[in-house]
Design a protein around this motif. Structure first.
Motif, PDB file in Angstrom:
ATOM      1  N   ARG A  31       4.889   0.155   4.513  1.00 30.72           N
ATOM      2  CA  ARG A  31       3.380   0.120   4.324  1.00 30.72           C
ATOM      3  C   ARG A  31       2.476  -0.706   5.131  1.00 30.72           C
ATOM      4  NH1 ARG A  31       2.034   1.864  -1.742  1.00 30.72           N
ATOM      5  NH2 ARG A  31       3.252   3.528  -1.902  1.00 30.72           N
ATOM      6  N   THR A  81      10.302  -2.937   2.019  1.00 28.02           N
ATOM      7  CA  THR A  81       9.035  -2.732   1.580  1.00 28.02           C
ATOM      8  C   THR A  81       9.067  -3.079   0.022  1.00 28.02           C
ATOM      9  OG1 THR A  81       7.781  -0.508   0.544  1.00 28.02           O
ATOM     10  CG2 THR A  81      10.629  -0.525   0.616  1.00 28.02           C
ATOM     11  N   TYR A  98       7.409  -1.428  -2.283  1.00 32.36           N
ATOM     12  CA  TYR A  98       7.366  -0.197  -3.048  1.00 32.36           C
ATOM     13  C   TYR A  98       8.498   0.437  -2.985  1.00 32.36           C
ATOM     14  CZ  TYR A  98       2.572  -1.832  -2.394  1.00 32.36           C
ATOM     15  OH  TYR A  98       1.283  -2.653  -2.319  1.00 32.36           O
ATOM     16  N   ASP A  99       9.241   0.474  -4.197  1.00 33.33           N
ATOM     17  CA  ASP A  99      10.556   1.485  -4.069  1.00 33.33           C
ATOM     18  C   ASP A  99      10.155   2.813  -4.702  1.00 33.33           C
ATOM     19  OD1 ASP A  99      13.402   1.936  -3.973  1.00 33.33           O
ATOM     20  OD2 ASP A  99      14.033   0.980  -5.812  1.00 33.33           O
ATOM     21  N   ASP A 100      10.090   3.665  -3.703  1.00 34.01           N
ATOM     22  CA  ASP A 100       9.619   4.781  -3.875  1.00 34.01           C
ATOM     23  C   ASP A 100      10.782   5.683  -3.148  1.00 34.01           C
ATOM     24  OD1 ASP A 100       8.678   7.480  -3.170  1.00 34.01           O
ATOM     25  OD2 ASP A 100       6.797   6.857  -3.602  1.00 34.01           O
ATOM     26  N   ALA A 101      11.485   6.686  -4.344  1.00 36.93           N
ATOM     27  CA  ALA A 101      12.732   7.437  -3.861  1.00 36.93           C
ATOM     28  C   ALA A 101      12.393   8.541  -2.818  1.00 36.93           C
ATOM     29  CB  ALA A 101      13.199   8.002  -5.244  1.00 36.93           C
ATOM     30  N   GLU A 102      11.142   9.045  -2.853  1.00 33.68           N
ATOM     31  CA  GLU A 102      10.527   9.801  -1.849  1.00 33.68           C
ATOM     32  C   GLU A 102      10.432   9.324  -0.374  1.00 33.68           C
ATOM     33  OE1 GLU A 102       6.838  12.930  -1.210  1.00 33.68           O
ATOM     34  OE2 GLU A 102       7.779  13.007  -3.032  1.00 33.68           O
ATOM     35  N   ILE A 103      10.083   8.394  -0.396  1.00 36.74           N
ATOM     36  CA  ILE A 103       9.855   7.591   0.816  1.00 36.74           C
ATOM     37  C   ILE A 103      10.935   7.189   1.489  1.00 36.74           C
ATOM     38  CG2 ILE A 103       8.629   5.552   2.117  1.00 36.74           C
ATOM     39  CD1 ILE A 103       6.391   6.078   0.357  1.00 36.74           C
ATOM     40  N   ARG A 104      11.944   6.395   0.559  1.00 32.28           N
ATOM     41  CA  ARG A 104      13.376   6.182   1.064  1.00 32.28           C
ATOM     42  C   ARG A 104      14.127   7.430   1.478  1.00 32.28           C
ATOM     43  NH1 ARG A 104      16.983   2.161  -0.634  1.00 32.28           N
ATOM     44  NH2 ARG A 104      15.270   1.053  -1.986  1.00 32.28           N
ATOM     45  N   LYS A 109      14.222  -3.207  -0.598  1.00 34.62           N
ATOM     46  CA  LYS A 109      13.014  -3.429  -1.319  1.00 34.62           C
ATOM     47  C   LYS A 109      12.853  -5.041  -1.492  1.00 34.62           C
ATOM     48  CE  LYS A 109      11.185  -2.625  -5.806  1.00 34.62           C
ATOM     49  NZ  LYS A 109      10.423  -3.950  -5.969  1.00 34.62           N
TER      50      LYS A 109
END
Length: 120
Positions: free
Chosen positions: A55, A81, A83-89, A102
């Motif tokens: 980001r 990141t 922000y641990d976002d599964a979709e972005i990962r 993360k």
């Protein structure tokens, strides 16, 4: 010549910390505050690996990844990141990222991942 690692993060303290870490193991590090600054530097043709924040303002790390891929510039990318976002990962890995870490992350894990990709 030492292998060049490009660090792209809009947080200056993160840049400094990563630069010190990379240089402590004998690698060359170059920091950039934005994806645009990195692309304008022309180092995307010389860097052996990228450490990129996901980001960032204006151009995200994922947008940089897509742009490099479109230009057939296949540099290994380690994303970092807060922000641990599964979709972005999943998106980053699908597009070819070697790892998504993360913040705060284990520096030894980062170095291990970096070494594994430099040895390819």
């Amino acid at each position: 010549m030492s292998k060049l690692i490009a660090i792209i993060d809009d947080n200056e303290s993160m840049q400094d910390s990563l630069c010190d870490l990379i240089e402590s193991v004998g690698l060359e590090a170059q920091c950039f505050g934005s994806a645009k600054a990195f692309l304008e530097s022309d180092l995307h043709r010389r860097a052996e690996c990228l450490i990129v924040d996901i980001r960032m303002p204006k151009m995200s790390g994922l947008e940089l990844q897509v742009r490099l891929k479109r230009e057939e510039c296949n540099i290994p990318i380690i994303f970092i990141t807060a922000y641990d976002d599964a979709e972005i990962r999943a998106q980053a890995m699908k597009e070819g990222a070697v790892e998504v870490l993360k913040k705060p992350f284990d520096h030894q894990l980062l170095l291990k991942t970096l070494r594994a990709n430099l040895d390819r």
